[in-house]
Design a protein around this motif. Sequence first.
Motif, mmCIF file in Angstrom:
data_model
loop_
_atom_site.group_PDB
_atom_site.id
_atom_site.type_symbol
_atom_site.label_atom_id
_atom_site.label_comp_id
_atom_site.label_asym_id
_atom_site.label_seq_id
_atom_site.Cartn_x
_atom_site.Cartn_y
_atom_site.Cartn_z
ATOM 1 N N ILE A 138 43.034 48.432 44.236
ATOM 2 C CA ILE A 138 43.950 47.530 44.931
ATOM 3 C C ILE A 138 43.415 47.102 46.294
ATOM 4 O O ILE A 138 43.563 45.932 46.673
ATOM 5 N N PRO A 139 42.789 47.981 47.092
ATOM 6 C CA PRO A 139 42.223 47.496 48.359
ATOM 7 C C PRO A 139 41.214 46.363 48.169
ATOM 8 O O PRO A 139 41.135 45.452 48.987
ATOM 9 N N VAL A 140 40.451 46.417 47.070
ATOM 10 C CA VAL A 140 39.484 45.355 46.793
ATOM 11 C C VAL A 140 40.225 44.061 46.445
ATOM 12 O O VAL A 140 39.867 42.970 46.919
ATOM 13 N N LEU A 141 41.268 44.169 45.620
ATOM 14 C CA LEU A 141 42.072 42.991 45.280
ATOM 15 C C LEU A 141 42.686 42.381 46.532
ATOM 16 O O LEU A 141 42.733 41.151 46.677
ATOM 17 N N ALA A 142 43.170 43.236 47.429
ATOM 18 C CA ALA A 142 43.766 42.743 48.671
ATOM 19 C C ALA A 142 42.736 42.016 49.518
ATOM 20 O O ALA A 142 43.013 40.969 50.123
ATOM 21 N N LYS A 143 41.525 42.562 49.573
ATOM 22 C CA LYS A 143 40.464 41.910 50.352
ATOM 23 C C LYS A 143 40.133 40.544 49.780
ATOM 24 O O LYS A 143 39.998 39.564 50.515
ATOM 25 N N TRP A 144 40.017 40.451 48.445
ATOM 26 C CA TRP A 144 39.713 39.164 47.826
ATOM 27 C C TRP A 144 40.847 38.161 48.046
ATOM 28 O O TRP A 144 40.607 36.945 48.020
ATOM 29 N N PHE B 187 33.421 40.032 39.506
ATOM 30 C CA PHE B 187 33.088 38.760 38.884
ATOM 31 C C PHE B 187 34.190 37.735 39.109
ATOM 32 O O PHE B 187 33.933 36.599 39.528
ATOM 33 N N VAL B 188 35.444 38.130 38.828
ATOM 34 C CA VAL B 188 36.561 37.203 38.973
ATOM 35 C C VAL B 188 36.754 36.818 40.437
ATOM 36 O O VAL B 188 37.005 35.659 40.785
ATOM 37 N N GLY B 189 36.620 37.817 41.338
ATOM 38 C CA GLY B 189 36.817 37.529 42.752
ATOM 39 C C GLY B 189 35.827 36.535 43.311
ATOM 40 O O GLY B 189 36.168 35.689 44.131
ATOM 41 N N LYS B 190 34.571 36.608 42.849
ATOM 42 C CA LYS B 190 33.538 35.741 43.398
ATOM 43 C C LYS B 190 33.343 34.445 42.614
ATOM 44 O O LYS B 190 33.013 33.399 43.188
ATOM 45 N N PHE B 191 33.535 34.507 41.293
ATOM 46 C CA PHE B 191 33.120 33.368 40.478
ATOM 47 C C PHE B 191 34.228 32.780 39.611
ATOM 48 O O PHE B 191 33.934 31.944 38.748
ATOM 49 N N ALA B 192 35.483 33.192 39.818
ATOM 50 C CA ALA B 192 36.555 32.689 38.955
ATOM 51 C C ALA B 192 36.667 31.173 39.022
ATOM 52 O O ALA B 192 36.928 30.509 38.018
ATOM 53 N N LYS B 193 36.489 30.602 40.208
ATOM 54 C CA LYS B 193 36.629 29.156 40.374
ATOM 55 C C LYS B 193 35.295 28.419 40.316
ATOM 56 O O LYS B 193 35.253 27.197 40.416
ATOM 57 N N PRO C 221 32.271 29.510 37.920
ATOM 58 C CA PRO C 221 31.466 30.364 37.032
ATOM 59 C C PRO C 221 30.039 29.869 36.846
ATOM 60 O O PRO C 221 29.137 30.655 36.585
ATOM 61 N N MET C 222 29.811 28.544 36.989
ATOM 62 C CA MET C 222 28.455 28.025 36.841
ATOM 63 C C MET C 222 27.515 28.581 37.909
ATOM 64 O O MET C 222 26.313 28.694 37.690
ATOM 65 N N HIS C 223 28.064 28.954 39.063
ATOM 66 C CA HIS C 223 27.242 29.529 40.129
ATOM 67 C C HIS C 223 26.704 30.903 39.742
ATOM 68 O O HIS C 223 25.741 31.377 40.352
ATOM 69 N N PHE C 224 27.336 31.550 38.759
ATOM 70 C CA PHE C 224 26.836 32.843 38.264
ATOM 71 C C PHE C 224 25.907 32.639 37.071
ATOM 72 O O PHE C 224 24.767 33.117 37.067
ATOM 73 N N PHE C 225 26.389 31.910 36.063
ATOM 74 C CA PHE C 225 25.609 31.765 34.836
ATOM 75 C C PHE C 225 24.463 30.773 34.998
ATOM 76 O O PHE C 225 23.401 30.940 34.397
ATOM 77 N N GLY C 226 24.670 29.731 35.789
ATOM 78 C CA GLY C 226 23.664 28.688 35.944
ATOM 79 C C GLY C 226 22.330 29.192 36.452
ATOM 80 O O GLY C 226 21.286 28.973 35.793
ATOM 81 N N PRO C 227 22.273 29.852 37.618
ATOM 82 C CA PRO C 227 20.974 30.340 38.117
ATOM 83 C C PRO C 227 20.278 31.292 37.159
ATOM 84 O O PRO C 227 19.046 31.214 36.984
ATOM 85 N N LEU C 228 21.048 32.199 36.518
ATOM 86 C CA LEU C 228 20.432 33.118 35.560
ATOM 87 C C LEU C 228 19.827 32.358 34.384
ATOM 88 O O LEU C 228 18.723 32.664 33.920
#
Length: 316
Positions: A178-184, A224-230, A232-239
């Motif tokens: 939960i602290p991580v969810l709160a931070k995000w 993953f959801v916190g950083k790339f939910a909106k 996702p191409m920024h995660f999958f694209g470079p890889l």
Amino acid sequence: MDISVVIPLYNEEESLPELCAWIKRVMDEHQFSYEIIMVDDGSKDKSWQVIQSLKAENEHVTGVRFRRNYGKSAALNVGFAAAQGDVVITMDADLQDSPDEIPELYDRIKNQGADLVSGWKKKRYDPLTKTIPTKLFNSVTRSMSGIDNLHDFNCGLKAYKKDVVKSIEVYGEMHRYIPVLAKWAGFSNIQEQVVQHFPRKYGTTKFGPGRFVKGFLDLMSIFFVGKFAKRPMHFFGPLGVISFLIGIFITIYLIIEKLMSIANGTAYRNVTDQPLFYLSLVAILIGSQLFLTGFIAELVSRNGTDRNKYHIDQVI
């Protein structure tokens, strides 16, 4: 209302009357207006009957009963939705958390400006099979989340500003993060308080070793959801691009090597006879799949109902 105390529980019929009386004593001594929300997570014993009797004795008690066992995260999520207090306190129902900590937790949220205060059971009375994996998960979570001032993410005794619990969704095994969810969600003033930890007085622990595997998977989901939910191409694209380019470069190398062998009149192997050819083929296929996955995920994200949902602090 000053305080909402949210208590998720499963098969804790023996401890509930003592816990409720303890909370009532603390609240009356400090003249807090309060509510106690007990969420029965599909108990098999008489926990619900005990809650009903406590409700009849104390108007501040509210009970919620699940038809089956959904888990602690689900119980907390329902409790958070029902909470009306300016400060929300969560604690376990097994009497290992002390309600005497509530006044200080309340003060740090209400008067000292903290968004979330997490308890730290500095001295624990749990077996090594529970404490060692917990320390490992706490270390990994601190490293990945950047919340390096917390020693115990999974402590059930926590205090929250009301806005925090209304801004997060807890599911799976995410109650430990939960602290991580709160931070995000944008709440950065996350603090820690050393709290007492008592030996279990009744019954046995309700958590098995499988919770650590689920907890680790949920940790990956959070980041993953916190950083790339909106995006996702920024995660999958470079890889995908990196993998695709590696495959292309290997293919070009093999072709140049063959052409040079022909030009020099030396013996050469067919491109398809070399292991590097199959490595390049796999890299190209994986790269293409990753890129297409990011593209499809981007389309799904763009069409989601919460694509433009953001947490707003103030409007003037």
